[in-house]
Enzyme design. Structure first.
Site, PDB file in Angstrom:
ATOM      1  N   MET A 215       0.836  -1.207   0.000  1.00 46.37           N
ATOM      2  CA  MET A 215       0.000   0.000   0.000  1.00 46.37           C
ATOM      3  C   MET A 215       0.866   1.249   0.000  1.00 46.37           C
ATOM      4  O   MET A 215       1.778   1.375   0.817  1.00 46.37           O
ATOM      5  CB  MET A 215      -0.915  -0.052   1.227  1.00 46.37           C
ATOM      6  CG  MET A 215      -1.757   1.196   1.434  1.00 46.37           C
ATOM      7  SD  MET A 215      -2.959   1.401   0.076  1.00 46.37           S
ATOM      8  CE  MET A 215      -3.030   3.185  -0.023  1.00 46.37           C
TER       9      MET A 215
ATOM     10  N   GLU B  18       4.660   0.603  -5.797  1.00 44.39           N
ATOM     11  CA  GLU B  18       4.214   1.502  -4.728  1.00 44.39           C
ATOM     12  C   GLU B  18       4.945   2.844  -4.798  1.00 44.39           C
ATOM     13  O   GLU B  18       4.365   3.881  -4.497  1.00 44.39           O
ATOM     14  CB  GLU B  18       4.402   0.847  -3.357  1.00 44.39           C
ATOM     15  CG  GLU B  18       3.671  -0.493  -3.184  1.00 44.39           C
ATOM     16  CD  GLU B  18       2.205  -0.462  -3.579  1.00 44.39           C
ATOM     17  OE1 GLU B  18       1.581   0.611  -3.528  1.00 44.39           O
ATOM     18  OE2 GLU B  18       1.679  -1.536  -3.958  1.00 44.39           O
TER      19      GLU B  18
ATOM     20  N   GLU C 234      -3.922   2.859 -10.496  1.00 45.63           N
ATOM     21  CA  GLU C 234      -3.433   1.476 -10.530  1.00 45.63           C
ATOM     22  C   GLU C 234      -2.895   1.050 -11.894  1.00 45.63           C
ATOM     23  O   GLU C 234      -1.892   0.349 -11.981  1.00 45.63           O
ATOM     24  CB  GLU C 234      -4.504   0.508 -10.038  1.00 45.63           C
ATOM     25  CG  GLU C 234      -4.921   0.740  -8.577  1.00 45.63           C
ATOM     26  CD  GLU C 234      -3.738   0.695  -7.598  1.00 45.63           C
ATOM     27  OE1 GLU C 234      -2.655   0.207  -7.975  1.00 45.63           O
ATOM     28  OE2 GLU C 234      -3.908   1.168  -6.460  1.00 45.63           O
TER      29      GLU C 234
HETATM   30  N1  BES Z   1      -3.282   0.737  -3.699  1.00 49.00           N
HETATM   31  C1  BES Z   1      -3.023  -0.647  -3.770  1.00 49.00           C
HETATM   32  C2  BES Z   1      -3.389  -1.412  -2.542  1.00 49.00           C
HETATM   33  C3  BES Z   1      -4.866  -1.534  -2.280  1.00 49.00           C
HETATM   34  C4  BES Z   1      -5.640  -2.288  -3.115  1.00 49.00           C
HETATM   35  C5  BES Z   1      -5.463  -0.968  -1.210  1.00 49.00           C
HETATM   36  C6  BES Z   1      -6.980  -2.412  -2.861  1.00 49.00           C
HETATM   37  C7  BES Z   1      -6.792  -1.092  -0.969  1.00 49.00           C
HETATM   38  C8  BES Z   1      -7.567  -1.821  -1.791  1.00 49.00           C
HETATM   39  C9  BES Z   1      -1.539  -0.907  -4.044  1.00 49.00           C
HETATM   40  O1  BES Z   1      -0.867   0.091  -4.713  1.00 49.00           O
HETATM   41  C10 BES Z   1      -1.471  -2.113  -4.923  1.00 49.00           C
HETATM   42  O2  BES Z   1      -1.786  -2.011  -6.073  1.00 49.00           O
HETATM   43  N2  BES Z   1      -1.106  -3.238  -4.366  1.00 49.00           N
HETATM   44  C11 BES Z   1      -1.084  -4.493  -5.068  1.00 49.00           C
HETATM   45  C12 BES Z   1       0.297  -4.984  -5.210  1.00 49.00           C
HETATM   46  C13 BES Z   1       0.890  -4.376  -6.418  1.00 49.00           C
HETATM   47  C14 BES Z   1       2.346  -4.446  -6.436  1.00 49.00           C
HETATM   48  C15 BES Z   1       0.341  -4.942  -7.685  1.00 49.00           C
HETATM   49  C16 BES Z   1      -1.852  -5.495  -4.256  1.00 49.00           C
HETATM   50  O3  BES Z   1      -2.082  -5.227  -3.096  1.00 49.00           O
HETATM   51  O4  BES Z   1      -2.221  -6.515  -4.816  1.00 49.00           O
HETATM   52 ZN    ZN Z   2      -1.218   0.151  -6.765  1.00 46.70          ZN
END
Ligand code: BES
Ligand code: ZN
Length: 844
Positions: free
Chosen positions: A255, A290, A312
């Site tokens: 996150m 991130e 994203e």
């Molecule tokens: N912002 C997201 C994490 C997130 C996702 C928070 C859904 C709340 C709800 C973070 O930047 C992210 O994309 N994390 C991915 C990993 C990433 C390296 C692909 C995850 O958590 O799967």
């Molecule tokens: Zn992300």
């Protein structure tokens, strides 16, 4: 209050003073949120969830208020509009939900310990302190935190601490930012620090259950990623520090909290002396993802969640751009081709899939948007397409402008297209809207008709699909100049085929590089020409050929029986990605055979035939100095050899196991899971089972734990399966964050019935435990991934259809029912032909 009213329209905060008193022993949070802002109306609403609000004042005067969890709001009546300072006293529980402020649990030298951390995206800041919890409501924040502090404990947050007074830790005022990016953590931490060229302090933090060297890899990648982005974006990192923190309990993967990024331990920490290359790549791309958000998402934030893709999709592309720049020898874009591309192409072919840009209001629906195949993979592919169209110079110039215009503010998709359009001189928005706003993608058919080379686009479906006449602006990337750069019509004639073929001297191809989001169906003339020159194709082109053929077979536009005879032609490849897709296609044949049947024997023989020479070439154990491709290919081949039940291969693995029985964690990480799985499946015992489960409980090595979680479910012993399922709900053994992998493993092996019974019987428990988090729907997705019989389809429908109106589950249940039904129909239609083709290929 109407659902679509954003609280920001009523009250626009500019600054927060948040005081929190957190007690781990009583599991209570109390505090005051003091918010200065501009009241647009006298009736305003501030977000809260699961809180008790004891007092609200406005400019020092008590004001009437009500609060409830239904609207997640405190409704406040002011006497006037305009600049107002609210002070809200509240109490809230500290719960184990992995959202809001929550404890992580771990053991150090046999002692149970806790680390407190936060997870606010998407809508959980409102569980930590009252706030206008919407991305557009940017403000500055002063955090002051008190807790039941023990000597030696550390507390960290987005900004550096400025002072401690009476046990209260005061942090420096943040820059203007969204509430979902606030974070802090405290506990008994270790850390390693360094500084970037431009003077940003970079740090990695973890519990002391890890060896110090496990922090090194992440520190290096984080530092170099920030340096890369400062250069690429031409925009400095705006905070004094960038902390990376590994939390033992974490619902997402990582996150991007501004200045304090949080991670699952598995995605940050690794043993530099024993980690698979693939794991290193994954950790590096997660960190780069991130850190890309520190600008894209944090500095400039989507105005509302409908533009989540801006965050994203972009970060998902940039993780590859960044790692490719800092580790060029890794060829990280190859991982994009085997990971993101097929995921997007598969999911996006099912009718009912959402577009990348979607309207959304309800919090559960917002969480359901984080669909790895669409917002991440398809969205990233879309942006890769843009990058290929406009080039890096225009991309960088456009981004620099975008950041300069919108920094500390919000933006929409249109703002990004405007910036990239201005930098490139192309109408990027017009091209991209067709990809962003429409679900699905086209199959471009290339045919020779009456001697003319023609192309035609039409939406591609796997399973039933209503043709809505959608058209895309397709960047064709052909190797023939006669093909237009952008194909926006339904049909085009490119010219006389014989002449074109003669002039170019090579077979006609579309989507060279596989960067555009479409697949190609060549007619027989064109396909045979390509196949006749297979060796001239690079690895990505070979992968693409097999990938597109597989999708066409899934969509019943061609038969899998036609692909089977082609497989041996790819089997000698030394390219990891060609092998990945080859065995991916082969694995797709498993659905056509019944367990224990003669057809299954044939298929196992095919796997043996395909992998035999490679296993002889590569062996079971990694060798010093071998190529990246060999390192990445070996696991694919070992997995195939296990399925083939090749006696010599199984015995070799068994011998390696026996020789390392006393230190299984020390087996080479790249192949450990196959050695363990072979042992459990083919040489298993109750004692081995207990040994591995015990190791799982005690180990703090996330990669060893993941291997055990993958190996134990392969047990053929139903008593042991029952024992496994018994620990599914025991958080001291399997953390809720890791349960889905176990469930999937058991479901995909001999324990299918038991796992399926478990999830149906204990659905309520599952909903109570992981209900609110982003992984919840994926329990349905992984179930769907395994089922392929009419019986399971009927059971799936009987169980899930009554739940179809659960917020956040509607689309998943609808789509997954269709996915299983389509697969059942495919098996029915094709199994005889496919199995005959397998038998024939094995004989040849
Ligand atoms: N912002 C997201 C994490 C997130 C996702 C928070 C859904 C709340 C709800 C973070 O930047 C992210 O994309 N994390 C991915 C990993 C990433 C390296 C692909 C995850 O958590 O799967
Ligand atoms: Zn992300």
């Amino acid at each position: 209050m109407a659902e679509s009213t954003h609280f920001y329209e009523l009250f626009q905060p500019s600054h927060y003073n948040v005081f929190l008193d957190i007690n781990r022993a009583t599991k209570q949070i109390s505090g005051t949120s003091t918010i200065t802002g501009d009241a647009k109306e006298t009736g305003i609403a501030i977000h809260q969830k699961y809180m008790t609000i004891s007092a609200v004042t406005a400019d020092g005067q008590a004001v009437p208020f009500t609060f409830d969890d239904e609207t997640e709001a405190i409704h406040i009546e002011l006497t006037k509009t305009g600049e107002t300072t609210l002070a809200i006293d509240f109490n809230a529980p500290l719960t184990d939900s992995m959202m809001g402020i929550y404890p992580s649990y771990y053991e150090l030298n046999g002692e149970k310990k806790q680390l407190i951390g936060t997870q606010f995206e998407t809508t959980a800041a409102r569980q930590a302190f009252p706030c206008v919890d919407e991305p557009e409501a940017k403000a500055t924040f002063d955090l002051a935190i008190k807790f039941d502090e023990q000597p030696g404990e550390t507390i960290i947050s987005n900004m550096p601490e400025v002072k401690t007074e009476d046990g209260v830790h005061y942090f420096d005022t943040t820059v203007r930012m969204s509430s979902y990016l606030i974070a802090f953590a405290f506990g008994d931490l270790q850390s390693k620090l360094t500084t970037t060229k431009s003077g940003v302090q970079v740090g990695v933090f973890a519990t002391k259950a890890h060896q110090a060297k496990e922090l090194d890899f992440a520190l290096d990648i984080a530092k170099r990623s920030i340096e890369f982005y400062e250069d690429f974006y031409q925009t400095p990192y705006p905070l004094p520090h960038s902390w990376q923190l590994a939390l033992p309990d974490f619902s997402a993967g990582a996150m991007e909290n501004w200045g304090l990024v949080t991670y699952r331990e598995a995605y940050l920490l690794l043993d530099p002396d024993n980690t698979a290359f693939e794991t290193k790549q994954r950790v590096a791309t997660v960190i780069a993802h991130e850190l890309a958000h520190q600008w894209f998402g944090d500095l400039v934030t989507m105005k509302w969640w409908d533009d989540l893709w801006l965050n994203e999709s972009f970060a998902n592309m940039m993780e590859y751009v960044a790692i490719d720049a800092i580790e060029p020898d890794w060829h990280i874009w190859e991982a994009f081709q085997t990971g993101e591309a097929p995921m997007a192409l598969q999911r996006d072919a099912t009718d009912g899939v959402q577009s990348v840009h979607v309207q959304v209001e309800d919090p559960a629906e917002i969480d359901a948007l984080f669909d790895s195949a669409i917002v991440y993979a398809k969205g990233a592919r879309m942006l890769v397409m843009v990058r290929a169209l406009i080039g890096d110079d225009a991309l960088r110039a456009g981004l620099k402008n975008y950041f300069a215009t919108h920094h500390y503010g919000n933006a929409t998709g249109a703002d990004l297209w405007a910036a990239l359009g201005a930098a490139s001189g192309m109408d990027v928005g017009a091209i991209m809207t067709s990809w962003l706003e429409q679900p699905g993608y086209p199959v471009v058919s290339a045919q020779v008709v009456d001697g003319k080379l023609t192309i035609h686009q039409q939406q591609f479906f796997i399973g039933d699909g209503k043709d809505a006449g959608r058209q895309w602006q397709v960047p064709l990337n052909s190797n023939y100049d006669a093909a237009p750069a952008i194909f926006a019509a339904t049909d085009a004639t490119l010219g006389d085929y014989a002449e074109l073929r003669q002039a170019s001297g090579e077979p006609f191809r579309l989507n060279v590089g596989n960067n555009s989001h479409f697949i190609v169906k060549y007619d027989d003339t064109l396909l045979q020409d390509i196949l006749a020159h297979l060796d001239d194709l690079d690895a990505i082109a070979q992968l693409q050929l097999l990938q597109d053929l597989r999708l066409l077979a899934e969509g019943q536009q061609i038969s899998y029986a036609d692909i089977v005879p082609l497989l041996p032609r790819f089997a000698a490849s030394h390219s990891a990605i060609v092998n990945d897709v080859l065995y991916g296609v082969a694995a797709n044949l498993k659905k056509f055979v019944k367990e224990g049947s003669a057809e299954e024997q044939q298929l196992r023989a095919l796997f043996g035939q395909l992998s035999g020479d490679q296993i002889a070439r590569l062996g079971w154990l990694p060798r010093a100095g071998e190529s990246n491709d060999d390192q990445l290919t070996r696991p694919t081949i070992l997995s195939a050899a296990l399925y083939a039940k090749d006696d010599a291969a199984l015995q070799a693995a068994h011998d390696i196991f026996t020789a390392n029985q006393d230190n299984l964690a020390g087996l080479p990480a790249a192949v450990r899971v196959y050695i363990l799985a072979n042992e459990v499946e083919n040489f298993g015992s109750a004692a081995l089972f207990d040994q591995l489960l015990n190791d799982y409980r005690k180990s703090s090595d996330a990669s060893y734990k993941a291997d055990i979680a993958a190996a134990l479910p392969t047990t053929p012993d139903s008593d042991l399966v029952a024992k496994l399922i018994d620990v599914f709900e025991d958080a001291d053994t399997i953390k809720p964050q890791d349960l889905r992998a176990w469930y999937r493993g058991v479901l995909a092996h001999k324990g299918q019935q038991a796992a399926w019974d478990w999830i149906r019987n204990d659905w309520q428990w599952l909903e109570d435990t992981v209900g609110g988090d982003m992984e919840f729907t994926t329990y349905i997705t992984v179930t769907t991934g395994v089922f392929h019989t009419p019986e399971r389809l009927a059971e799936f429908k009987a169980f899930f259809e009554p739940k179809i109106n659960t917020p956040g589950l509607t689309r998943e249940i609808t789509m997954d029912t269709k996915v299983i039904a389509t697969r059942v129909a495919l098996v029915e239609a094709e199994k005889d032909a496919v199995n005959a083709a397998v038998a024939q290929t094995v004989k040849d």
